[in-house]
Design a protein around this motif. Structure first.
Motif, short mmCIF file in Angstrom:
data_model
loop_
_atom_site.label_atom_id
_atom_site.label_comp_id
_atom_site.label_asym_id
_atom_site.label_seq_id
_atom_site.Cartn_x
_atom_site.Cartn_y
_atom_site.Cartn_z
N LEU B 86 0.58 -1.23 -0.36
CA LEU B 86 0.02 0.22 -0.15
C LEU B 86 0.41 1.08 0.13
O LEU B 86 0.76 2.16 -0.78
N SER B 87 2.02 0.89 0.90
CA SER B 87 2.19 2.50 1.03
C SER B 87 3.53 2.82 -0.34
O SER B 87 3.39 3.40 -0.68
N ARG B 88 3.74 1.55 -0.86
CA ARG B 88 4.69 1.63 -2.12
C ARG B 88 4.07 2.49 -3.62
O ARG B 88 4.11 3.52 -3.62
N SER B 89 2.41 1.64 -3.32
CA SER B 89 1.64 2.17 -4.27
C SER B 89 1.54 3.94 -3.95
O SER B 89 1.22 4.68 -4.99
N ARG B 90 0.32 4.42 -2.49
CA ARG B 90 0.38 5.61 -1.99
C ARG B 90 1.85 6.42 -2.61
O ARG B 90 1.77 7.37 -3.72
N SER B 91 3.56 5.97 -2.50
CA SER B 91 4.24 6.60 -2.34
C SER B 91 4.25 6.83 -3.86
O SER B 91 4.37 8.02 -4.71
N GLU B 92 3.73 5.92 -5.02
CA GLU B 92 3.95 5.77 -6.92
C GLU B 92 3.47 7.28 -6.93
O GLU B 92 3.31 7.43 -7.85
N GLN B 93 2.05 7.08 -6.68
CA GLN B 93 0.94 7.66 -6.80
C GLN B 93 1.04 9.24 -6.46
O GLN B 93 0.65 10.43 -6.69
N ASP B 139 -0.42 2.37 16.18
CA ASP B 139 1.12 3.21 16.10
C ASP B 139 2.21 2.17 14.83
O ASP B 139 3.07 3.13 14.06
N ARG B 140 2.39 1.46 15.52
CA ARG B 140 3.58 1.02 15.10
C ARG B 140 3.77 0.20 13.07
O ARG B 140 4.34 0.45 12.90
N LEU B 141 2.09 0.19 13.29
CA LEU B 141 1.67 -0.03 11.48
C LEU B 141 2.29 1.30 11.43
O LEU B 141 2.67 1.04 9.97
N GLY B 142 1.30 2.21 11.76
CA GLY B 142 1.78 3.62 11.15
C GLY B 142 2.67 4.26 10.10
O GLY B 142 3.00 4.56 9.43
N LEU B 143 3.64 3.86 11.55
CA LEU B 143 5.70 3.99 11.22
C LEU B 143 5.96 3.47 10.32
O LEU B 143 6.80 3.93 9.57
N ASN B 144 4.98 1.69 10.15
CA ASN B 144 5.69 1.48 9.59
C ASN B 144 5.39 1.49 7.72
O ASN B 144 6.53 1.96 7.30
N THR B 145 4.52 1.94 8.10
CA THR B 145 3.63 2.64 6.01
C THR B 145 5.03 3.76 6.10
O THR B 145 5.59 4.16 5.04
N THR B 146 5.22 4.65 7.00
CA THR B 146 5.95 6.31 6.90
C THR B 146 7.22 6.02 5.96
O THR B 146 8.18 6.03 5.33
N GLU B 147 7.94 4.59 7.18
CA GLU B 147 9.41 3.83 6.94
C GLU B 147 9.46 3.80 5.30
O GLU B 147 10.19 4.02 4.87
N VAL B 148 8.33 2.38 5.18
CA VAL B 148 8.21 1.99 3.43
C VAL B 148 8.40 3.14 2.31
O VAL B 148 8.80 2.86 2.04
N PHE B 149 7.31 3.90 2.66
CA PHE B 149 6.91 5.34 1.87
C PHE B 149 8.49 5.49 1.85
O PHE B 149 8.53 6.24 0.97
N ILE B 150 8.72 6.35 3.22
CA ILE B 150 10.43 7.11 3.15
C ILE B 150 11.45 5.94 1.88
O ILE B 150 12.14 6.93 0.89
N ASN B 151 11.27 4.40 1.93
CA ASN B 151 12.18 3.51 1.11
C ASN B 151 12.08 4.15 0.45
O ASN B 151 13.32 4.05 -0.81
N THR B 152 10.33 3.27 0.04
CA THR B 152 10.46 3.73 -1.49
C THR B 152 10.82 4.48 -2.46
O THR B 152 11.56 5.27 -3.64
#
Lengths: 129, 290
Positions: B86-93, B139-152
């Motif tokens: 999800l985060s990856r596709s959001r980041s690309e969008q 919170d942990r899951l949310g932070l996880n998305t941010t991390e993946v987002f930034i990595n992407t």
């Protein structure tokens, strides 16, 4: 013990290094080559290092040394087929081998040698006249 | 009654989610429509609903198996994979990190409401524990998305940098046995390395014995750049190819002399055309009118 073969082609010698050199092998090659130049009265030697993928400063210096030794024996040496990675390593090591003539491949090396020797023969006959 | 927050057996969280899955989903979606901002402009509601229901479903399963601690438990892997995707596709969008994380955080309100209802008014300690655990988890899951987002994003930047490097250092074959390398942009150590490698590789591949390095597009030359150029020339010579440097502009010629850089016996020519003419001469070939 494995030796690097030294082949005779016309009036030249051909050394093809197809393995990675360790120090002992390199010293052995120096020995064998200087002896071969003397016995065959070779006027030129082509050292093909296209199979050489790893060099260190010792091998680099050895290449320069071999060329100088050959020249002292009145035999012109050309190093051919150096791989890009090897060239980069030597430059990074600060070894530019400025006294060594180089060529892309054996073909070109042979051409250089023939042209060089023809030029020298001409010079010699000019001097005599 | 003693309830420890660590003991998930006492928690009503799994039960609450299980029982009220549909209602939570509905409130969550409407929450997302309010909070999500641009979310709905870019994603269809049906798609959003599908993502949300998959998330809830996986969350339910994971809590059931491993409790509310998402760290290092395999049960959460599937959920984490979904979030990563999800985060990856959001980041690309082109979503912002906030918008991406809001997807998870906006689940809090509907979830807390259900928890409150399940516990009633008289059991505040247990309610607080449950809410605390749910908050921690989300919170942990949310932070996880941010991390993946930034990595992407990071990966995208890195790829572009690589593209830029490759784009700006093409080695072209001008003639049988003559290569040209038009360098454009500032030369730094990393770029020189790429330039050097691609040039040397091309020399081997094409069997060329003359290479022209054209630096018309290099804005400035300092000692380091000059040194890099010399290294390239030396490496090419070691392989049996000759280098000609062309396109040294007047200012650069001045800088080189002022800096005291010794270009040694490197052949230099004013323009690429001059260098090419010299290269042809060295190959004993010439171009003439027909």
């Amino acid at each position: 013990m494995y030796r690097i073969p030294i082949l005779r082609v016309e009036e030249f010698l051909l050394v093809s290094i197809q393995t990675d050199l360790d120090d002992a092998l390199a010293v052995k090659l120096q020995d064998d080559l200087t002896t071969a130049i003397a016995t065959h009265h070779a006027r030129g030697v082509i050292i093909d290092i296209s199979g050489l993928e790893i060099v260190d400063s010792f091998i680099g210096r050895m290449l320069a040394d071999i060329s100088t030794m050959a020249r002292i024996q009145d035999c012109h040496a050309i190093v051919v087929g150096m791989q890009p990675a090897v060239a980069i390593t030597l430059v990074e090591l600060g070894l530019s081998l400025s006294g060594v003539q180089t060529a892309l491949h054996i073909d070109q090396g042979m051409r250089f040698l023939r042209r060089f020797l023809a030029g020298r023969d001409e010079e010699a006959s000019d001097e005599r006249e | 009654m003693t309830t420890s927050p660590q003991n998930s057996a006492d928690s009503r969280l799994p039960l609450v989610i299980e029982k009220n899955l549909d209602r939570i989903l509905d409130t969550w979606i409407s929450e997302l429509q309010v909070d999500g901002g641009r979310l709905l402009n870019l994603i269809r509601e049906s798609e959003l609903r599908e993502q949300a229901s998959r998330f809830l479903d996986l969350l339910r399963k994971a809590i059931k198996v491993a409790g509310v601690n998402p760290e290092k438990t395999a049960a959460y892997d599937e959920l984490r994979d979904l979030l990563d995707e999800l985060s990856r596709s959001r980041s690309e969008q082109g979503f912002t990190p906030t918008e991406t994380a809001t997807f998870v955080f906006s689940l809090k309100r509907p979830l807390f409401r259900e928890l409150k209802e399940a516990h009633g008014d008289n059991d505040t300690t247990a309610l607080l524990d449950d809410i605390w655990q749910a908050t921690m988890l989300l919170d942990r899951l949310g932070l996880n998305t941010t991390e993946v987002f930034i990595n992407t994003r990071e990966a995208i930047i890195q790829r572009q940098q690589q593209d830029l490097l490759e784009l700006s250092t093409p080695v072209v074959s001008l003639w049988n046995g003559i290569l040209a390398l038009p360098v454009i942009g500032t030369l730094d150590s990393e770029r020189t390395q790429t330039v050097m490698e691609s040039l040397l590789q091309k020399i081997v591949a094409t069997g060329s014995d003359i290479a022209i390095i054209d630096i018309t597009g290099v804005p400035a030359v300092d000692t380091l750049v000059a040194q890099h150029l010399l290294k390239t020339v030396t490496a090419a010579r070691l392989m049996g190819a000759e280098c000609i440097i062309s396109g040294i502009r007047p200012q650069i010629a001045q800088t080189i002399v002022h800096l005291g850089v010794e270009l040694g016996n490197v052949t230099t020519k004013g323009t690429l055309a001059d260098a090419f003419a010299l290269a042809l001469k060295k190959k004993r070939q010439k171009v003439q009118d027909i």
